[in-house]
Design an enzyme around this catalytic site. Structure first.
Site, PDB file in Angstrom:
ATOM      1  N   LYS A 251      32.703  -6.178  33.361  1.00 16.49           N
ATOM      2  CA  LYS A 251      32.825  -5.334  32.161  1.00 16.49           C
ATOM      3  C   LYS A 251      33.181  -3.904  32.566  1.00 16.49           C
ATOM      4  O   LYS A 251      32.514  -3.305  33.423  1.00 16.49           O
ATOM      5  CB  LYS A 251      31.494  -5.355  31.413  1.00 16.49           C
ATOM      6  CG  LYS A 251      31.484  -4.676  30.063  1.00 16.49           C
ATOM      7  CD  LYS A 251      30.095  -4.859  29.417  1.00 16.49           C
ATOM      8  CE  LYS A 251      30.040  -4.391  27.978  1.00 16.49           C
ATOM      9  NZ  LYS A 251      28.707  -4.626  27.373  1.00 16.49           N
TER      10      LYS A 251
ATOM     11  N   CYS B 239      32.428  -7.590  25.325  1.00 17.62           N
ATOM     12  CA  CYS B 239      31.866  -6.739  24.263  1.00 17.62           C
ATOM     13  C   CYS B 239      32.513  -5.364  24.171  1.00 17.62           C
ATOM     14  O   CYS B 239      33.640  -5.234  23.703  1.00 17.62           O
ATOM     15  CB  CYS B 239      30.349  -6.648  24.435  1.00 17.62           C
ATOM     16  SG  CYS B 239      29.468  -6.310  22.877  1.00 17.62           S
TER      17      CYS B 239
ATOM     18  N   GLU C 297      28.269 -13.077  26.233  1.00 16.22           N
ATOM     19  CA  GLU C 297      27.912 -12.072  27.239  1.00 16.22           C
ATOM     20  C   GLU C 297      26.471 -12.287  27.697  1.00 16.22           C
ATOM     21  O   GLU C 297      25.577 -12.509  26.874  1.00 16.22           O
ATOM     22  CB  GLU C 297      28.026 -10.686  26.568  1.00 16.22           C
ATOM     23  CG  GLU C 297      27.657  -9.517  27.458  1.00 16.22           C
ATOM     24  CD  GLU C 297      27.734  -8.169  26.731  1.00 16.22           C
ATOM     25  OE1 GLU C 297      27.699  -8.168  25.476  1.00 16.22           O
ATOM     26  OE2 GLU C 297      27.858  -7.138  27.406  1.00 16.22           O
TER      27      GLU C 297
END
Lengths: 543, 543
Positions: A118, A154, A50
C-alpha cells in the site's frame, strides 16, 4: 473490452468476509473456504479484503514481531490451498529490520507470485497506519488469464496522487481495490461515486472488495462492487453480511439493492453489537430498561443482533420512577419476547444516604443524589454481568454523551455503547422506522412522552438541556463539521445556545474518555475519531 | 570558539516553562514574562520549548482552524514584547489550505524574522504528529550577535537523517533544540548522551530547552541543558519545575544535580498529580485509603503535590477489613496530617445482596460480591466528589492494572490514577525511599504486611496472582520489551508463569480502556503508548 487469453469473460469472485482481529488461524480458514468456493464457481480470480488475514485494525499487535511472523506463516497455509485460481489476499508483509507493509499477496497455483505494498497510508480520523506501516512505492500490475489487473489497497484510490493513472497507462483493464473501509452513513454512495471516476478515467473495470463486520467502534459494511469502464455498477454484494460475489467481466453479476438510510443505520448497529458480543466470547447481554426511548431502542437492536433468549432486561425503579415507565418497560419486554427483571433501588439508595448523612448535613440535595441512583443501577447490572457472564450494554445516545448528560460509572457503566453515535432525534427516527416494519415493537407512549432521566421529582431533560431538535444541529455543526462558535452563529444558531452547548461539550471530555466503545455511524464519532486532551483550557468564546 | 560580533560571550536564557494546553492567553503571558526576565538578565537569546504557545500535545485542537488562527494571533502579542533580545518560540504555523507545521518562530526587535518547521514528526509511542503536521524540509540557521545558531525541534535530533550535520556545515556554532520531551525513568540521561554526540559531531555548543509540567498522562521533566563542543554539560536547569537557565557561552552557568531514580519517580508523580488537579480546576482530592501500601503511597504523593489541607481520605471498611487496616489507615492519616473519614459499607452491601437474592439464589458467592464492595466504595468516593467538587484519585498500580486485578467502576473509578504506571515492587521501593527522607510517613506495618484486597475472608493477592517479585519482571518483559512467550521463556521464566501472565494481560484490555489517565513513568505506559484492540483473538500460546 476485457477478454481473457482464451477469448472469454474474466470471472472474478469478490470474497467479502468477516475476519476477527488477531485470529490468524480462523481468518486463514475463512480465506481458504472463500477460495475453495470461488474455485467451485470457476472463478479465475478471487479477491479478499485488505488485511483480511490479521484482521483490521490490528493496532499495536502489529508491533509484535511474533504476530507478524505468525501472519506470514498463516499465509503459507493459504497458498497451499490455492490451485487453479489466482487469489489476492491482504496480509502484513515484512521488510528490513522492523519495517512492515500493509500488503496484498498475489497467489497463483500454490505460489506467492507477487506482492503489492500500500502506497498511501491514512493517518487521520480513526486511522493510524503511519504508526505501523512503511509506504510502498511501486504500482503492481499482474496478468490474470491474459488480462492486465492493477492492484491497489484502500486509501490508494482516495488520494489524488494514487497509483491508478500509472496502472492504467501500464495497461490495466481491471483495477482491483481491496479495502477495510469503515462505515458511516451513506459511505457506500461516496465510494461508488469515487470508483466510477476511476473507472472512467482509467477506462478500466473496477472490482472493489470491502471487509464486513464489527471491530470495536468500527463497522465495515461490505457493499463490494464491480463497475464497468463507464463507471456503471454491474454487480453489488450485500451490505452488513458476508458474501461471495461472482462476476463475469464484462457481463456483470448479482446486484443487491442499496439500503435506505434508516435501514443502513439499523443494520450497522445490529452487526456492530452482534460482532462485539460474539467476537469477545459473550452469548448474552444485559441492559437496564427505563421505559424511555434509548433503552427501548437498544433492547430492540440487541434482540435483532442476538435473539430474544440472549437479551436480559432489568427495570430498576426508584421513588421517582413513574407507573407509566414500568408499564412501558413491561410492554416493550412483552413485544420483544424478553425477560424483564425488576430490582427496586430505593432501599439501596437509602442505605447510602444513611451512611453519607453525617458528611453531607446542611448540604442541599443535588446531582450527587441523582448520580448515586444511576450508579446503583450500574452496579446492579455489573453484578448480573459478573454472576452470569452477560455483557452489559449501555444505552446513552450521542446528544447525551456530547453534553455529558450521563453518569460516569452509572448509566455509562458497561461493555458496549450501542447507540453512542446516534443523536437523540435520530434515536426517535430509527425507532419509528423499526415500528413501521415490525408491528410497533417500541410502545407508542415511549415515543410520545417527554424525555426524562427520572432521577428527581418531575425531572425533564429540557430542565438541563436545550430541547433536542435545537440541540442536535448545534452538536452536529460543532463536532462533525468542526465549526467554531463564530461559524455556528453564522449558520444561524443563537449565540447563547451555541455558547452553552460548546461549553458543555468541551468540559465533558473526561466522561467520554472512560466510556465504552460503540458503533461509529457518523463521519465523526467519539472514540479514535476525535482525540481531545482532557486537560484543555481552550475555550473559543463568542465575542 | 563562540564569540559574538562584539567579541564577548553569547548569553543564552533557556526558559523552561510549564504551559497549559489550549490556554493561549495564559501561555503567551508566561512566555512574555520569561522574555522580560531574560532581558533583565541581559540575555542575547531566549529560547522557549516546543509548542510552548499552544501547549503540547494539543491533539485534535490542532484540527480546529480557529485554534490555529488564535495561536498565531497570540504570537503577535509576544512579538511586540520582544525588544533587545532574540527569542525562539514554539508555535503552530499555518501553510496552504489546512496544512500546519510544528514550528519555531525567531523573533527579533518585535519582528518575526524567521520560521523553522520541524522536519521529523514522531508518530509512535504517545506521539501522533503525522496526524496533524506537515514536515518541514529546510534547515534554519540564524545569526545572533554574529554567532551562527542552528534551530531544531525535538525529534529532529533523535533521527539519523536529521538536519544537524547540514547546520554544522552551514557554520552553526550553537545548536538549539526546543523540545516537549515526555519523561520516563532516566530519560534525562539518554538525552544528555544524545546531545553530547551531536555537540561533538557538529563541533558546536548545544542548548536544549525542554518543557516542564504534567499534561494528562505525560509529564515533561524539564532538565534543560547546555553542552560545550566536547559534549560536556556546562549548565543544567531544574528537574520537574519551571526555571530560567541563563548561560554564558562558552563559560557556562548553574548546573543542577541529577536526581536519583526514586526521587525522579517521586517528583514526576507529584508534578503530574499537581498539574492534572490544578490545570483541571480542582483544589482538593479525595481517595480511599485501605490500610494498604498503594493507597498509602498515593495519599503521600497527593499531600506532597497539593498540601495536607487539600487531601481527603476515606476508610471504607467491610466485615472483611481487619483491625490492623483501620489502625494503619489512622496512623497514615496522622503522619500526613490529613482528615480521615470512616464510612462503613456493610449495610450498603447488605441492601444490594438483599435485592439480588431472588436472582442469585443457588449461586455460590464469587467475584460478583467482591466487586460489589469495590463498587460501593467507588460510588461513595464519587458521591464525595460530586458533593464537594473533589477530584477522586485512584490507587491501582501497574501490576494490578496489567493483569486486571482491579474492579472497573470500583477501585478504578476516579479522575486520575497516580501510580498506574508503577509496578508493585516499585511501589514498595518508592515508599521506602519516602520513609527514608520523611520520618517513616508510611507506617512500617503497611510495608510489612502481605498484600490483600480484603474483599473476602483471609484473601491474599497471592491467592490469585503469582507473588509480585515473580510477576513484575514477566510483565516488564511482556509489556515494555514486547517479548512474545518464547522470548520470555528464553529469558528464563517458566512456561506456566509466562502463559498465565500473558493471558491475564491480554484479556483485560477492556478494563484498561475505561481507566482514568495517570503519570507515565516507564518507557511503555498503558494509555496512548499502547493501543490494543479490545476485540482481539490473538493468543501467542507457549508451544
Amino acid at each position: 473490452m476485457v477478454k481473457t487469453s482464451q477469448g472469454g469473460a474474466l470471472r472474478v469472485a469478490l470474497a467479502q468476509i468477516n475476519p476477527i482481529v488477531g485470529d490468524l488461524k480462523g481468518n486463514a480458514q475463512k480465506i481458504i473456504q472463500a477460495i475453495v468456493s470461488a474455485r467451485k464457481a470457476k472463478a479465475d480470480l478471487v479477491v479478499l479484503p485488505e488485511q483480511s488475514l490479521p484482521g483490521y485494525p490490528a493496532e499495536d499487535l502489529l508491533l509484535k514481531g511474533q504476530f507478524v511472523a505468525d501472519n506470514r506463516h498463516a499465509l503459507k497455509a493459504i497458498q497451499d490451498a490455492c490451485i487453479d485460481v489466482t487469489a489476492i489476499v491482504g496480509f502484513i508483509d515484512k521488510g528490513k529490520g522492523n519495517t512492515i507493509y500493509n500488503a496484498a499477496a498475489v497467489i497463483h497455483n500454490g505460489k506467492h507470485v507477487a506482492t503489492y505494498h500500500k502506497a498511501h497510508l491514512p493517518n487521520y480520523g480513526v486511522f493510524d497506519e503511519k504508526r505501523y506501516f512503511t509506504p510502498g512505492n511501486k504500482p503492481l500490475l499482474v496478468k490474470v488469464k491474459g488480462v492486465g489487473v492493477g492492484i491497489t489497497i484502500c486509501e490508494d484510490i482516495w488520494v489524488r496522487t494514487g497509483p491508478v493513472p500509472a496502472l492504467a497507462k501500464q495497461g490495466a483493464k481491471l483495477l482491483v481495490n481491496i479495502s477495510a473501509s469503515p462505515f458511516h452513513l451513506r459511505k457506500g454512495k461516496e465510494r461508488e461515486a469515487l470508483l466510477a471516476k476511476h473507472a472512467k478515467a482509467g477506462r478500466a473495470f473496477v472490482a472493489y472488495v470491502n471487509m464486513v463486520g464489527g471491530q470495536d467502534e468500527i463497522v465495515f459494511d461490505g457493499q463490494s462492487v464491480v463497475l464497468d469502464t463507464k463507471g456503471k455498477i454491474i454487480a453489488r454484494a450485500r451490505a452488513f453480511g458476508e458474501d461471495l460475489l461472482v462476476v463475469d467481466i464484462p457481463e456483470g453479476g448479482t446486484k443487491q439493492a442499496v439500503l435506505n438510510p434508516y435501514e443502513e443505520i439499523l443494520q450497522a448497529l445490529v452487526l456492530g453489537t452482534k460482532d462485539y458480543t460474539h467476537k469477545n466470547g459473550f452469548e448474552k447481554v444485559v441492559l437496564g430498561v427505563s421505559g424511555g426511548i434509548d433503552s427501548a431502542l437498544v433492547a430492540t437492536i440487541a434482540v435483532k443482533a442476538l435473539g430474544k433468549r440472549n437479551v436480559e432486561a432489568v427495570f430498576m425503579p426508584s421513588r421517582f420512577s413513574s407507573d407509566q415507565s414500568l408499564k412501558d418497560a413491561k410492554e416493550l419486554a412483552k413485544n420483544l419476547g424478553i425477560r424483564l427483571k425488576i430490582v427496586e433501588i430505593q432501599t439501596i439508595l437509602q442505605s447510602y444516604l444513611e451512611r453519607l448523612k453525617p458528611f453531607f448535613k446542611g448540604k442541599p440535595s443535588d446531582t450527587t443524589e441523582e448520580n448515586l441512583q444511576a450508579r446503583i443501577r450500574g452496579n446492579l447490572l455489573m453484578a448480573f454481568s459478573n454472576k452470569f457472564r452477560w455483557l452489559v450494554l449501555t444505552t446513552g445516545n450521542k446528544s447525551e454523551t456530547s453534553v455529558g448528560y450521563c453518569t460516569l460509572y452509572g448509566d455509562m457503566a458497561g461493555g458496549f455503547a450501542v447507540i453512542k453515535d446516534l443523536y437523540k432525534e435520530k434515536v426517535y427516527q430509527l425507532a419509528r422506522h423499526i415500528n413501521k416494519s415490525g408491528n410497533a415493537i417500541i410502545p407508542l407512549s415511549v415515543l410520545k412522552k417527554e424525555p426524562t432521566a427520572e432521577l428527581r421529582a418531575n425531572q425533564k431533560d429540557s430542565d438541563s438541556l436545550p430541547p433536542y431538535p435545537k440541540l442536535d444541529p448545534v452538536l452536529e455543526g460543532y463536532i462533525e463539521e468542526n465549526l467554531g462558535i463564530e461559524g455556528l452563529v453564522r449558520k444561524g444558531f443563537s449565540k447563547d445556545l451555541v455558547g452553552q452547548v460548546v461549553e458543555l461539550v468541551d468540559c465533558n471530555e473526561y466522561k467520554r474518555r472512560q466510556a465504552p466503545p460503540g458503533v461509529k455511524i457518523t463521519p465523526l464519532a467519539f472514540g479514535k475519531d476525535r482525540r481531545y486532551p482532557l486537560t484543555n483550557r481552550y475555550r473559543n468564546k463568542a465575542t
